[in-house]
Scaffold this active site. Sequence first.
Site, PDB file in Angstrom:
ATOM      1  N   ASN A 210       0.848  -1.198   0.000  1.00  0.00           N
ATOM      2  CA  ASN A 210       0.000   0.000   0.000  1.00  0.00           C
ATOM      3  C   ASN A 210       0.883   1.247   0.000  1.00  0.00           C
ATOM      4  OD1 ASN A 210       0.580   0.828   2.832  1.00  0.00           O
ATOM      5  ND2 ASN A 210      -0.311  -1.196   3.233  1.00  0.00           N
ATOM      6  N   ASP A 279      -4.349  -6.498   5.202  1.00  0.00           N
ATOM      7  CA  ASP A 279      -5.409  -7.306   5.810  1.00  0.00           C
ATOM      8  C   ASP A 279      -5.421  -8.712   5.231  1.00  0.00           C
ATOM      9  OD1 ASP A 279      -6.408  -5.324   7.516  1.00  0.00           O
ATOM     10  OD2 ASP A 279      -7.449  -4.375   5.845  1.00  0.00           O
ATOM     11  N   ASP A 306      -4.637  -9.854  12.936  1.00  0.00           N
ATOM     12  CA  ASP A 306      -4.761  -8.444  13.301  1.00  0.00           C
ATOM     13  C   ASP A 306      -3.819  -8.188  14.490  1.00  0.00           C
ATOM     14  OD1 ASP A 306      -5.580  -5.947  14.468  1.00  0.00           O
ATOM     15  OD2 ASP A 306      -7.305  -6.049  13.123  1.00  0.00           O
ATOM     16  N   ILE A 307      -2.718  -7.508  14.203  1.00  0.00           N
ATOM     17  CA  ILE A 307      -1.669  -7.325  15.227  1.00  0.00           C
ATOM     18  C   ILE A 307      -2.205  -6.514  16.406  1.00  0.00           C
ATOM     19  CG2 ILE A 307       0.644  -6.391  15.650  1.00  0.00           C
ATOM     20  CD1 ILE A 307       1.083  -6.656  12.549  1.00  0.00           C
ATOM     21  N   PHE A 323      -4.659   3.383  14.660  1.00  0.00           N
ATOM     22  CA  PHE A 323      -4.930   4.394  13.639  1.00  0.00           C
ATOM     23  C   PHE A 323      -6.043   3.838  12.765  1.00  0.00           C
ATOM     24  CE2 PHE A 323      -1.944   8.044  12.976  1.00  0.00           C
ATOM     25  CZ  PHE A 323      -1.317   7.973  14.204  1.00  0.00           C
ATOM     26  N   LYS A 337     -13.783   0.547  15.127  1.00  0.00           N
ATOM     27  CA  LYS A 337     -12.483  -0.106  15.365  1.00  0.00           C
ATOM     28  C   LYS A 337     -12.074   0.037  16.832  1.00  0.00           C
ATOM     29  CE  LYS A 337     -11.051   0.247  10.578  1.00  0.00           C
ATOM     30  NZ  LYS A 337     -10.319   0.911   9.521  1.00  0.00           N
ATOM     31  N   LYS A 341     -11.783  -3.624  18.417  1.00  0.00           N
ATOM     32  CA  LYS A 341     -10.412  -4.071  18.715  1.00  0.00           C
ATOM     33  C   LYS A 341     -10.063  -3.846  20.188  1.00  0.00           C
ATOM     34  CE  LYS A 341      -8.784  -3.255  13.974  1.00  0.00           C
ATOM     35  NZ  LYS A 341      -7.624  -3.484  13.106  1.00  0.00           N
TER      36      LYS A 341
HETATM   37  O1  PMT Z   1       2.910   6.218   6.324  1.00  0.00           O
HETATM   38  P1  PMT Z   1       2.314   7.513   5.788  1.00  0.00           P
HETATM   39  O2  PMT Z   1       2.527   7.672   4.306  1.00  0.00           O
HETATM   40  O3  PMT Z   1       2.800   8.713   6.584  1.00  0.00           O
HETATM   41  O4  PMT Z   1       0.736   7.429   5.994  1.00  0.00           O
HETATM   42  C1  PMT Z   1       0.197   7.397   7.281  1.00  0.00           C
HETATM   43  C2  PMT Z   1      -0.972   6.428   7.399  1.00  0.00           C
HETATM   44  C3  PMT Z   1      -2.116   6.935   6.544  1.00  0.00           C
HETATM   45  C4  PMT Z   1      -0.544   5.013   6.942  1.00  0.00           C
HETATM   46  C5  PMT Z   1      -1.357   6.375   8.907  1.00  0.00           C
HETATM   47  O5  PMT Z   1      -1.713   7.651   9.351  1.00  0.00           O
HETATM   48  C6  PMT Z   1      -2.498   5.396   9.166  1.00  0.00           C
HETATM   49  O6  PMT Z   1      -3.661   5.685   9.009  1.00  0.00           O
HETATM   50  N1  PMT Z   1      -2.150   4.138   9.597  1.00  0.00           N
HETATM   51  C7  PMT Z   1      -3.086   3.043   9.784  1.00  0.00           C
HETATM   52  C8  PMT Z   1      -3.372   2.380   8.465  1.00  0.00           C
HETATM   53  C9  PMT Z   1      -4.317   1.203   8.593  1.00  0.00           C
HETATM   54  O7  PMT Z   1      -3.916   0.102   8.324  1.00  0.00           O
HETATM   55  O8  PMT Z   1      -5.516   1.480   9.025  1.00  0.00           O
HETATM   56  P2  PMT Z   1      -6.705   0.403   9.190  1.00  0.00           P
HETATM   57  O9  PMT Z   1      -7.881   1.249   9.466  1.00  0.00           O
HETATM   58  O10 PMT Z   1      -6.734  -0.491   8.015  1.00  0.00           O
HETATM   59  O11 PMT Z   1      -6.296  -0.433  10.457  1.00  0.00           O
HETATM   60  C10 PMT Z   1      -6.729  -0.108  11.769  1.00  0.00           C
HETATM   61  C11 PMT Z   1      -5.630  -0.362  12.766  1.00  0.00           C
HETATM   62  O12 PMT Z   1      -5.362  -1.774  12.862  1.00  0.00           O
HETATM   63  C12 PMT Z   1      -4.299   0.294  12.445  1.00  0.00           C
HETATM   64  O13 PMT Z   1      -3.775   0.789  13.646  1.00  0.00           O
HETATM   65  C13 PMT Z   1      -3.443  -0.841  11.916  1.00  0.00           C
HETATM   66  O14 PMT Z   1      -2.058  -0.635  12.194  1.00  0.00           O
HETATM   67  C14 PMT Z   1      -3.995  -2.044  12.675  1.00  0.00           C
HETATM   68  N2  PMT Z   1      -3.880  -3.314  11.979  1.00  0.00           N
HETATM   69  C15 PMT Z   1      -4.575  -3.541  10.838  1.00  0.00           C
HETATM   70  C16 PMT Z   1      -4.505  -4.777  10.212  1.00  0.00           C
HETATM   71  C17 PMT Z   1      -3.691  -5.787  10.776  1.00  0.00           C
HETATM   72  N3  PMT Z   1      -3.579  -6.966  10.210  1.00  0.00           N
HETATM   73  N4  PMT Z   1      -3.002  -5.526  11.893  1.00  0.00           N
HETATM   74  C18 PMT Z   1      -3.092  -4.318  12.506  1.00  0.00           C
HETATM   75  O15 PMT Z   1      -2.425  -4.105  13.525  1.00  0.00           O
END
Ligand code: PMT
Length: 401
Positions: A210, A279, A306-307, A323, A337, A341
């Site tokens: 991504n 994901d 999902d970490i 985030f 979320k 979570k």
């Molecule tokens: O890196 P940059 O270019 O500066 O951009 C920043 C960003 C947009 C990547 C950052 O600000 C951001 O939004 N990060 C989270 C991206 C994300 O995966 O969001 P999500 O809504 O899909 O996931 C929710 C949360 O679960 C996140 O904290 C993610 O780290 C966590 N997660 C998701 C999937 C997974 N398998 N394990 C996780 O831990």
Amino acid sequence: MLSLNNKNILLGVTGGIAAYKAAEFCRLLKKQGADVRVVMTDAAKEFIQPLTFQALTGNPVYNELFEADAQNAMDHIELARWADLLVIAPATADTLAKLADGYADNLLLTISLATKSKIAVAPAMNQQMFQNPATLKNIQTLQQRGVQIWGPDVGDQACGETGPGRMLEAEDLLQHVVQVMKPGSLSGCKVMITAGPTREAIDPVRYISNRSSGKMGYAVVQAAINAGADVTLVSGPVCLQSPQPVTLLACQSADEMYQQVMENINEQDIFIATAAVADYRMESIAAEKIKKSDDEMNLKLVKTEDILASVAALVNKPFCVGFAAETSHLEQYAQGKLKNKKLDLIAANRVDDPESGFEVENNALNVYWNNGSKQLSLKPKSLIAVELIDIITELFKSSRN
Ligand code: PMT
């Protein structure tokens, strides 16, 4: 506000229109109890008189590298040793470039090289100059060296343009000084932060990933270090140098990131998941390069662990911050979320806005926790990370009381 009594603040003033704000900053530092000495570049003297700073500080103003004036009492080495903190405000593009390259052709630059004190810069320049890749690279270099970058603000500029490049207001700079002079708000705390993208291999030459650059995550790492935390950074593949000091655990795939996190999560006080973790991953990775054959190709993907949810489910879980990267329904999805979570806090950002989110220098965050929320307006990621760490620190501390 914390008193700055017995604190020696060396203020470097360089040549920009924002130099007039440095006088107010100087006044506020004195009012807060600091002993202030000022070093001006030649260009700064075109914008403001040394006498102004002499009157405000009660001390001589320094400018010449080879000053034989005994009245000034301190040479560059003595000034470098004297300072508890060196703040360069305004810091022009020229001074930032010279600092990044280690130049020593004026008194301020010489002191910057010679001092062991913390250094902070408050960039101030035209928005195009600020956004020029050369300036951004210099700022990144300085940040990686541990120099604090305060601002700039986004808004109307003296040149009539609008954008990032305005020096922070004197009150904001004072807040930063007070913050730096405090014993770190997170000192004694262990903070683990995930950052960057993951890469899910398809075959030996291709992967699914991504747009995450890691900039947001690395800014959070820097803010946590500045707050005195002992930081472990679990990073996907990015083109950034890690801020120091950190324990750096590098990984590529979501599975590797999961392993690194789970093996090292014990005794962490705070976990912040800024990484854009895939994901889905390939059900099986082809051992050899997949050859082009049919018109269509189907890849079978399976869910990754999902970490963040796994860490939040631990019996002795740290304070968990997620985030949320969304293209619509920001609050609704982020709140979902937070709940699903079992997080303590979530920072949501739009990733369909060209001004914020992936890759760019700025971000805006809507932060939600159990019974509260706060909107952090668009600003450089370095700055918004500081605001986020402040919120996390406050909630983390009240959760432990
Ligand atoms: O890196 P940059 O270019 O500066 O951009 C920043 C960003 C947009 C990547 C950052 O600000 C951001 O939004 N990060 C989270 C991206 C994300 O995966 O969001 P999500 O809504 O899909 O996931 C929710 C949360 O679960 C996140 O904290 C993610 O780290 C966590 N997660 C998701 C999937 C997974 N398998 N394990 C996780 O831990």
